[in-house]
Motif scaffolding. Structure first.
Motif, PDB file in Angstrom:
ATOM      1  N   ARG A 225       0.848  -1.201   0.000  1.00  0.00           N
ATOM      2  CA  ARG A 225       0.000   0.000   0.000  1.00  0.00           C
ATOM      3  C   ARG A 225       0.877   1.242   0.000  1.00  0.00           C
ATOM      4  O   ARG A 225       2.003   1.224   0.522  1.00  0.00           O
ATOM      5  N   ALA A 226       0.372   2.300  -0.586  1.00  0.00           N
ATOM      6  CA  ALA A 226       0.980   3.625  -0.504  1.00  0.00           C
ATOM      7  C   ALA A 226      -0.014   4.567   0.156  1.00  0.00           C
ATOM      8  O   ALA A 226      -1.224   4.456  -0.074  1.00  0.00           O
ATOM      9  N   VAL A 227       0.488   5.490   0.972  1.00  0.00           N
ATOM     10  CA  VAL A 227      -0.350   6.458   1.676  1.00  0.00           C
ATOM     11  C   VAL A 227       0.295   7.835   1.580  1.00  0.00           C
ATOM     12  O   VAL A 227       1.516   7.961   1.705  1.00  0.00           O
ATOM     13  N   ILE A 228      -0.519   8.847   1.361  1.00  0.00           N
ATOM     14  CA  ILE A 228      -0.073  10.239   1.434  1.00  0.00           C
ATOM     15  C   ILE A 228      -0.848  10.900   2.560  1.00  0.00           C
ATOM     16  O   ILE A 228      -2.079  10.884   2.577  1.00  0.00           O
ATOM     17  N   ALA A 229      -0.113  11.460   3.533  1.00  0.00           N
ATOM     18  CA  ALA A 229      -0.730  12.066   4.714  1.00  0.00           C
ATOM     19  C   ALA A 229      -0.292  13.522   4.824  1.00  0.00           C
ATOM     20  O   ALA A 229       0.858  13.805   5.184  1.00  0.00           O
ATOM     21  N   PRO A 230      -1.161  14.492   4.513  1.00  0.00           N
ATOM     22  CA  PRO A 230      -0.815  15.902   4.691  1.00  0.00           C
ATOM     23  C   PRO A 230      -0.549  16.212   6.159  1.00  0.00           C
ATOM     24  O   PRO A 230      -1.131  15.592   7.056  1.00  0.00           O
ATOM     25  N   ASP A 231       0.322  17.160   6.412  1.00  0.00           N
ATOM     26  CA  ASP A 231       0.612  17.550   7.794  1.00  0.00           C
ATOM     27  C   ASP A 231      -0.670  17.926   8.534  1.00  0.00           C
ATOM     28  O   ASP A 231      -1.524  18.640   7.996  1.00  0.00           O
ATOM     29  N   SER A 233      -3.147  16.106   9.321  1.00  0.00           N
ATOM     30  CA  SER A 233      -4.368  15.414   8.904  1.00  0.00           C
ATOM     31  C   SER A 233      -4.735  14.284   9.855  1.00  0.00           C
ATOM     32  O   SER A 233      -3.885  13.681  10.498  1.00  0.00           O
ATOM     33  N   GLY A 234      -6.029  14.018   9.938  1.00  0.00           N
ATOM     34  CA  GLY A 234      -6.528  12.853  10.637  1.00  0.00           C
ATOM     35  C   GLY A 234      -6.621  11.681   9.687  1.00  0.00           C
ATOM     36  O   GLY A 234      -6.320  11.800   8.496  1.00  0.00           O
ATOM     37  N   PRO A 235      -7.053  10.515  10.178  1.00  0.00           N
ATOM     38  CA  PRO A 235      -7.081   9.318   9.318  1.00  0.00           C
ATOM     39  C   PRO A 235      -7.997   9.452   8.119  1.00  0.00           C
ATOM     40  O   PRO A 235      -7.738   8.854   7.071  1.00  0.00           O
ATOM     41  N   GLU A 236      -9.041  10.263   8.231  1.00  0.00           N
ATOM     42  CA  GLU A 236      -9.983  10.393   7.118  1.00  0.00           C
ATOM     43  C   GLU A 236      -9.390  11.190   5.960  1.00  0.00           C
ATOM     44  O   GLU A 236      -9.902  11.141   4.838  1.00  0.00           O
ATOM     45  N   ALA A 237      -8.312  11.926   6.193  1.00  0.00           N
ATOM     46  CA  ALA A 237      -7.719  12.760   5.142  1.00  0.00           C
ATOM     47  C   ALA A 237      -6.548  12.073   4.437  1.00  0.00           C
ATOM     48  O   ALA A 237      -5.968  12.638   3.515  1.00  0.00           O
ATOM     49  N   HIS A 238      -6.188  10.876   4.851  1.00  0.00           N
ATOM     50  CA  HIS A 238      -5.105  10.161   4.193  1.00  0.00           C
ATOM     51  C   HIS A 238      -5.556   9.645   2.826  1.00  0.00           C
ATOM     52  O   HIS A 238      -6.672   9.162   2.668  1.00  0.00           O
ATOM     53  N   TYR A 239      -4.673   9.740   1.844  1.00  0.00           N
ATOM     54  CA  TYR A 239      -4.922   9.120   0.545  1.00  0.00           C
ATOM     55  C   TYR A 239      -4.243   7.755   0.527  1.00  0.00           C
ATOM     56  O   TYR A 239      -3.055   7.637   0.869  1.00  0.00           O
ATOM     57  N   GLU A 240      -4.959   6.692   0.136  1.00  0.00           N
ATOM     58  CA  GLU A 240      -4.436   5.342   0.158  1.00  0.00           C
ATOM     59  C   GLU A 240      -4.670   4.662  -1.188  1.00  0.00           C
ATOM     60  O   GLU A 240      -5.688   4.880  -1.828  1.00  0.00           O
ATOM     61  N   THR A 241      -3.702   3.842  -1.595  1.00  0.00           N
ATOM     62  CA  THR A 241      -3.867   3.050  -2.808  1.00  0.00           C
ATOM     63  C   THR A 241      -2.990   1.808  -2.723  1.00  0.00           C
ATOM     64  O   THR A 241      -1.899   1.847  -2.137  1.00  0.00           O
ATOM     65  N   GLU A 242      -3.471   0.725  -3.294  1.00  0.00           N
ATOM     66  CA  GLU A 242      -2.686  -0.499  -3.392  1.00  0.00           C
ATOM     67  C   GLU A 242      -2.094  -0.667  -4.786  1.00  0.00           C
ATOM     68  O   GLU A 242      -1.539  -1.728  -5.109  1.00  0.00           O
TER      69      GLU A 242
END
Length: 361
Positions: A225-231, A233-242
């Motif tokens: 998985r890859a995740v992008i987490a803006p400074d 941010s909470g868990p709902e704002a993370h971008y995720e993709t496999e």
């Protein structure tokens, strides 16, 4: 046996916290790393609890001027899982999921005090589950968080405050993986296995990027998985993709270490790409991973503390104990519609056994 943890609402089974199910390979671990913004210093720590083995161990390691200085400690756990001290190494949870402290009391020429403060809410990685035939080889959960780090480190009387802008990563994992003495009875039938692992927690100016992959010897991913987490941010704002892919990887001749690579992450506006330029190699055996004499969960005695100094220029990087590394890397992020960003992070790689996409038999 009741312990301090039993007065907290964290039970996972009907039994007291001292008993972690019935699998002898159950573990609970903290990991930390950090690096100066100019790449001049890299440090890492690990603290593991092994309830079924009744052992705790901890490690702290720093690269300075071409030498990797390592401090190892192991003790009997005495079934007290809330005592996060192992010899001179201590973990303090100042604010759960946000701020932790690593303390090294003066010992063997080492001393340190480091505070890790999360840049965003931790990510929860997909559960890692892998069997060899009917036997569970791995079954664990991990949270990961990039952090800004403050504090100081002293080696042999030379104390250095961390540079402004020092960043890194920390994780917490718990579950089942091989620990302590190897199982004397191998899986039946015997098969030629392999283990491929890449992990890239990256720090950019305004965001964190994470990628990991476990794959079989043919290159088929079984956890990625890859995740992008803006400074902030909470868990709902993370971008995720496999669907992210690490490509353009070529190995340094005679080793299983990557010379570089390019990570492609699909986004709604098009694919983002991250190029890696490794420039410093940290040996994970310095914090117990694959260490010949300091294997995680190994019994050493009531309390044992040892120092180890590794001259990185003299190390045989092809030796089995040096296969697992974190390569500190300069990274460049190109995202459609945005200005190019540069940052820093690690390219962790462990390839054990065959991996045919890289020509390893």
């Amino acid at each position: 046996m009741l312990t301090k943890a039993d007065d907290f609402p964290i039970h996972q089974t009907p039994e007291p916290i001292a008993y972690a199910g019935t699998d002898r390979n159950f573990y609970d671990r903290y990991f930390f790393n950090g690096y100066a913004p100019d790449g001049s210093e890299f440090f890492a720590a690990a603290f593991g609890v092994y309830p079924q083995l009744n052992i705790a161990d901890a490690h702290f390691s720093v690269i300075r001027d071409g030498v990797q200085y390592c401090l190892h400690a192991s003790r009997i756990l005495n079934m007290e899982r809330m005592d996060l001290t192992c010899g001179p190494i201590r973990i303090e949870v100042l604010e759960p999921l946000q701020k932790l402290k690593v303390v090294i009391e003066p010992s063997n020429g080492f001393a340190a005090e480091l505070i890790f403060e999360g840049r965003a809410f931790p990510i929860e990685e997909p559960r890692f589950m892998r069997r060899i035939g009917p036997r569970a080889f791995m079954d664990y959960t991990r949270l990961t968080q990039n952090a800004r780090i403050t504090g100081w480190i002293e080696i042999d009387g030379q104390r250095r405050d961390l540079q402004a802008g020092t960043v890194g990563s920390r994780d917490r994992s718990w579950g089942i993986r091989p620990i302590g003495a190897p199982d004397p009875q191998p899986p039946v039938p015997m098969t030629l296995g392999g283990f491929f692992w890449q992990w890239t927690p990256l720090n950019f100016v305004d965001r964190s990027v994470f990628f990991h992959i476990n794959a079989d010897p043919e290159g088929r991913a079984w956890n990625t998985r890859a995740v992008i987490a803006p400074d902030g941010s909470g868990p709902e704002a993370h971008y995720e993709t496999e669907a992210a892919v690490m490509g353009d990887v070529n190995l340094i001749a005679g080793t299983r270490h990557a010379r570089g690579g390019t990570l492609n992450v699909p986004l709604a506006q098009g694919s983002a790409s991250i190029t890696f330029e490794p420039f410093l190699t940290f040996l994970m055996r310095g914090i117990g991973y694959g260490a010949p004499t300091w294997r995680h969960g190994g019994y050493k005695g009531e309390l044992v503390v040892e120092r180890e100094d590794i001259d990185l220029a003299a190390v045989d990087m092809a030796s089995p104990e040096n296969v697992h590394i974190q390569a500190l890397s300069r990274v460049t992020l190109s995202t459609p519609g945005e200005a190019v960003q540069t940052g820093m992070g690690v390219f962790e790689q462990l390839i054990a056994g065959p991996y045919r996409p890289y020509g390893l038999g």
